[in-house]
Scaffold this active site. Structure first.
Site, PDB file in Angstrom:
ATOM      1  CE  LYS A  59       9.461   2.618   8.157  1.00  0.00           C
ATOM      2  NZ  LYS A  59       9.571   3.913   8.864  1.00  0.00           N
ATOM      3  N   GLY A 104       8.594   3.563  -1.276  1.00  0.00           N
ATOM      4  CA  GLY A 104       9.463   4.686  -1.575  1.00  0.00           C
ATOM      5  C   GLY A 104      10.898   4.225  -1.647  1.00  0.00           C
ATOM      6  CB  VAL A 161      -0.974   0.036   1.202  1.00  0.00           C
ATOM      7  CG1 VAL A 161      -2.015  -1.051   1.092  1.00  0.00           C
ATOM      8  CG2 VAL A 161      -0.236  -0.056   2.524  1.00  0.00           C
ATOM      9  CG  ASP A 189      10.975  13.547   8.056  1.00  0.00           C
ATOM     10  OD1 ASP A 189      11.085  14.653   7.482  1.00  0.00           O
ATOM     11  OD2 ASP A 189      10.790  12.489   7.441  1.00  0.00           O
TER      12      ASP A 189
END
Length: 382
Positions: free
Chosen positions: A38, A18, A15, A136
């Site tokens: 992940k 990168g 889904v 981030d």
């Protein structure tokens, strides 16, 4: 958090992807729920180490507005173990995708998002000991649960404040990094780094636009430290000043992106102001969320999937983002799961054939995945 046994995960569908990692939606038999997995893009000991560091950060940051880490998946490989972080599945993607799908996000929801982000960051900075600096913070890394409450995610660059040392390189996503990060090769990130990022996120939530769109990031690095006028376009937020609480939000935003880190407010001070803004819309938020959820149902399709680099543009990461490499990675990880379930020890470095993934998911999540290959010296894609 607990380890999940081999064979526990099933129905894995890609889904998000990168240049640094991949996310799958799947089902955990042991947990009895849909999950997000992940996993690193490359099978290396260094990447696994980075993933374990992120696991430690997420385990510490156990809070209402931080994405919950549910477990750790391990598959034994020929050279080293391969790990995956098992997290709570977020059906509506990120704040970034919210603005992609909803023509006009209600102001009540915008101010709720800002307040919840501030609460989450206040927890990381002023409740945890030692504090965590995220490094981030941006709309891509603010996910939305089934009730549209936010969940902070992507702790791949996060550090305990006590363990941060001077960096020899620029780390983070350029548009959300403070000016002081670009003027010294020995810059040491502080809490004020995240406060500046919150200012840019606030501009984005108020304007509904991307900061510095179509501006070369090398130019951003040069101009941001030169003058405080070099910030996202104020005209795009000033046009909304007739809306209640927008003038207050703009003032807070400008305080947070001040060129002098010492003049930026702490998140402890910020939550008092965002609470006032959020409270002003308390009578509207329920109905507005119901309307947004109804509209999101029409967008929740496989086509809503994205990545941290959706157009596969060039980046500083040594391995390019390509559709073929993604398909290869899907095949590798599925092979790992199959071999682990059957107790096999010899897992090939590459599969004999690649597998094309075209997931058919009714409510695909949009999760931005950026796992740094060396954990300390990577500029994130915009």
């Amino acid at each position: 958090m607990q380890p999940l046994p081999p064979g526990d995960l099933s129905q894995l569908e890609l889904v998000g992807n990168g240049g640094f990692g991949v996310i799958y939606r799947g089902r955990s038999t042991k947990l009895g729920m849909d999950i997000a997995l992940k996993n690193t893009l490359r099978d290396s000991a260094a990447d696994s180490e980075c993933l374990m560091k992120e696991k430690e950060m997420m385990s510490r940051a156990n809070y209402t507005y931080v994405l919950r880490l549910l477990g750790l998946y391990e598959a034994k490989g020929r050279k080293h173990s391969k790990y995956g972080l098992v997290m709570e599945y977020m059906p509506y993607g990120s704040v970034w995708t919210l603005f992609e799908h909803i023509k006009h996000v209600p102001w009540a929801l915008r101010f709720q998002i800002l307040h919840q982000v501030a609460l989450g960051m206040n927890y990381l900075h002023h409740v945890l000991e030692p504090p965590i600096i995220h490094r981030d913070l941006k709309p891509h890394n603010v996910l939305l649960n089934k009730s549209l409450d936010i969940q902070l995610t992507d702790f791949g660059l996060a550090k305990n404040e006590a363990s941060i040392s001077m960096s020899q390189s620029i780390v983070g996503t350029v548009a959300y990094m403070p000016p002081e990060a670009f003027v010294s090769v020995t810059y040491k990130p502080t809490k004020e780094f995240d406060v500046y990022s919150f200012a840019i996120l606030t501009w984005e939530v108020l304007s509904g636009q991307k900061p510095y769109e179509n501006v070369n990031k090398e130019l951003i690095k040069v101009l941001i430290p030169q003058n405080q006028k070099h910030r996202p376009d104020l005209n795009l937020v000033n046009k909304w000043t007739s809306q209640k609480m927008v003038p207050e939000a703009i003032q807070l935003m400008q305080e947070c992106w001040d060129a002098d880190p010492g003049k930026r407010p702490s998140f402890y001070a910020i939550i008092g102001k965002t609470n006032e803004m959020n409270t002003a819309y308390a009578g509207e938020i329920h109905n507005e969320i119901v309307k947004v959820l109804e509209e999101l149902q029409t967008h929740n399709s496989p086509h809503s999937q994205t990545s941290d680099n959706p157009d596969c543009e060039p980046r500083s990461n040594p391995e390019p983002c390509t559709p073929d490499s993604t398909a290869l990675r899907v095949s590798i990880f599925r092979d790992i799961l199959h071999e682990a379930e059957n107790g096999a020890a010899n897992i090939p470095d590459r599969p004999a054939a690649t597998e094309t993934s075209s997931p058919d998911i009714a409510d695909a999540a949009v999760l931005t995945i950026k796992l740094c290959t060396d954990c300390s010296s990577q500029t994130r894609p915009e």
